[in-house]
Design a protein around this motif. Structure first.
Motif, PDB file in Angstrom:
ATOM      1  N   TRP A  69      30.748  37.938  82.206  1.00  0.00           N
ATOM      2  CA  TRP A  69      29.708  37.024  81.773  1.00  0.00           C
ATOM      3  C   TRP A  69      30.224  36.080  80.701  1.00  0.00           C
ATOM      4  CZ3 TRP A  69      24.689  37.041  83.785  1.00  0.00           C
ATOM      5  CH2 TRP A  69      24.390  38.096  84.649  1.00  0.00           C
ATOM      6  N   LYS A  70      29.612  34.914  80.642  1.00  0.00           N
ATOM      7  CA  LYS A  70      29.936  33.943  79.608  1.00  0.00           C
ATOM      8  C   LYS A  70      28.638  33.471  78.961  1.00  0.00           C
ATOM      9  CE  LYS A  70      32.318  29.570  78.722  1.00  0.00           C
ATOM     10  NZ  LYS A  70      33.196  30.135  77.681  1.00  0.00           N
ATOM     11  N   ARG A  71      28.625  33.405  77.641  1.00  0.00           N
ATOM     12  CA  ARG A  71      27.478  32.860  76.923  1.00  0.00           C
ATOM     13  C   ARG A  71      27.602  31.339  76.933  1.00  0.00           C
ATOM     14  NH1 ARG A  71      25.893  33.561  70.578  1.00  0.00           N
ATOM     15  NH2 ARG A  71      23.615  33.759  70.793  1.00  0.00           N
ATOM     16  N   TYR A 111      23.233  33.108  79.808  1.00  0.00           N
ATOM     17  CA  TYR A 111      24.469  33.767  80.213  1.00  0.00           C
ATOM     18  C   TYR A 111      24.673  33.529  81.709  1.00  0.00           C
ATOM     19  CZ  TYR A 111      24.858  36.459  75.842  1.00  0.00           C
ATOM     20  OH  TYR A 111      25.009  36.829  74.528  1.00  0.00           O
ATOM     21  N   SER A 121      19.175  32.222  74.887  1.00  0.00           N
ATOM     22  CA  SER A 121      20.571  32.180  75.313  1.00  0.00           C
ATOM     23  C   SER A 121      20.618  32.142  76.828  1.00  0.00           C
ATOM     24  CB  SER A 121      21.338  33.408  74.814  1.00  0.00           C
ATOM     25  OG  SER A 121      21.540  33.367  73.414  1.00  0.00           O
TER      26      SER A 121
END
Length: 396
Positions: free
Chosen positions: A272-274, A263, A261
């Protein structure tokens, strides 16, 4: 390329005094000549190091390959590898041997066109040692680090820099003559600093997953900024610059595939954004949960993330390679991860390292099973032009 957690399984299957036309002898801070026009630019492959390549082949050793690349401007850059460093000052139209010798370079880090640092090893001893140069890379001297064995280096100036081990960080303010341990959280597996005050650390929580911490006082105190659940904690990487901070978190790997992943955010880790959540059949689920901007990274199938480059307030570029697909490519965001575009793979290889000087102009050192090449782009990776390559096959 530097070792990553998945590589053992996935891959089992001078310069300051160079010739004036190349311009690498510019004094620190001097402006490099503008890149030549396409009409005046050749292929850049002038037979450099072919004799050395032949010697390696005749001795039964692995072919020469690139391990790192760094450009200080649109024109001036260096590419390092197994026993050599090449340099250019005309945007890759011509290359010159900066260094040729026993050092097998893993990472180079130049703070200007004269002062540089490197992690390198010798064929007789694979343990990396810290080197420095004061003539652009033609000559290197060892730097005493005692019992410390750095896996990465990061220099902010000719005097101040960081050395990173597998579990911690150390700082020098006197050009490497002395190192001071920087306090990091327990179970740290990766750390990085923007400057002497602001830094980030990735920790593993057994049976739980990952956490990312931030310090604003040089490591004296740390605050948790992100918690990610993960069944497998194989490690990761953090990249930060100014307001941007990005974290690559690995899941597991297998069948030449890796799950991970990505982030990121542009407010120094407050939110935060995935951005990427790549599940694979061989590596299982990607760490974390929730919707991601995209479901896979660059260079499919099962692409392995390479290094990242950050530029400006919202541009982030990620290299990727796919041993299964035999292609390398990049992915990019220009808006801090709100959107993400994986550039269609167009270059043969299984591993790549990038160096971008702005959002559009960049370089990529590529390793494949048969050759090593350097490519450039002027359009953010939409198209790549090969500037230098060792011969794919040495002919008599």
């Amino acid at each position: 390329m530097r070792w990553k957690p998945w590589m053992g399984r996935a891959l089992a299957a001078a310069a300051a005094c160079l010739l004036l036309p190349l311009g690498l002898g510019l004094s620190p801070g001097a402006a490099a000549a503008a890149p030549p026009t396409a009409a005046s630019c050749g292929s850049g492959d002038h037979g450099l190091l072919q004799d050395l390549q032949k010697k390696h082949s005749e001795a039964g050793r692995e072919p020469l390959h690139f391990t790192d690349i760094q450009f200080l401007s649109r024109s001036t850059g260096r590419a390092a590898g197994t026993g050599f460093i090449l340099g250019t000052s005309d945007a890759g139209c011509h290359w010159q041997t900066v260094y040729e010798g026993p050092w097998q370079f893993g990472q180079i880090d130049f703070t200007d066109n004269v002062h540089g640092w490197a992690l390198a090893s010798l064929p007789s001893n694979p343990a990396p040692v810290l080197l420095r140069t004061a003539d652009g890379g033609s000559h290197w001297k060892g730097v005493y680090t005692g019992k410390l064995h750095f896996e990465r280096i990061q220099f902010l100036s000719a005097k101040t820099g960081f050395g990173y081990t597998a579990t911690g960080a150390y700082r020098t303010d006197n050009g490497g003559n002395g190192w001071v341990k920087v306090p990091t959280p327990a179970n740290t597996r990766y750390s990085v600093f923007n400057d002497t005050k602001t830094g980030y650390a990735l920790t593993v929580e057994p049976g739980q997953g990952y956490r990312i911490y931030q310090t604003r006082d040089g490591g004296r105190s740390w605050a948790a900024k992100l918690k990610v659940k993960a069944a497998s904690t194989a490690g990761g990487q953090i990249y930060s610059k100014d307001n941007q901070v990005w974290a690559i978190l690995y899941g597991d790997s297998g069948m030449s595939q890796v799950s991970y992943s990505l982030y990121g955010r542009t407010d120094q880790g407050s939110h935060w954004k995935r951005v990427i959540a790549q599940d694979t059949a061989g590596g299982g689920p990607a760490p974390g949960s929730g919707k991601a901007t995209v479901s896979s990274g660059p260079a499919q199938p099962g692409g392995h993330p390479g290094n990242m480059q950050l530029y400006g307030k919202e541009t982030a570029i990620l290299a990727g390679g796919s041993p299964a697909g035999g292609m390398v490519s990049i992915g990019v965001t220009y808006d801090g991860g709100n959107t993400w575009k994986n550039i269609k793979p167009s270059v043969n290889g299984f591993d790549a390292r990038i160096s971008f000087v702005n959002a559009k102009t960049g370089w990529m050192a590529v390793t494949s099973a048969t050759k090593a090449s350097i490519y450039s782009t002027q359009d953010g990776g939409a198209t790549w032009s090969r500037k230098f390559a060792f011969r794919e096959a040495l002919q008599p």
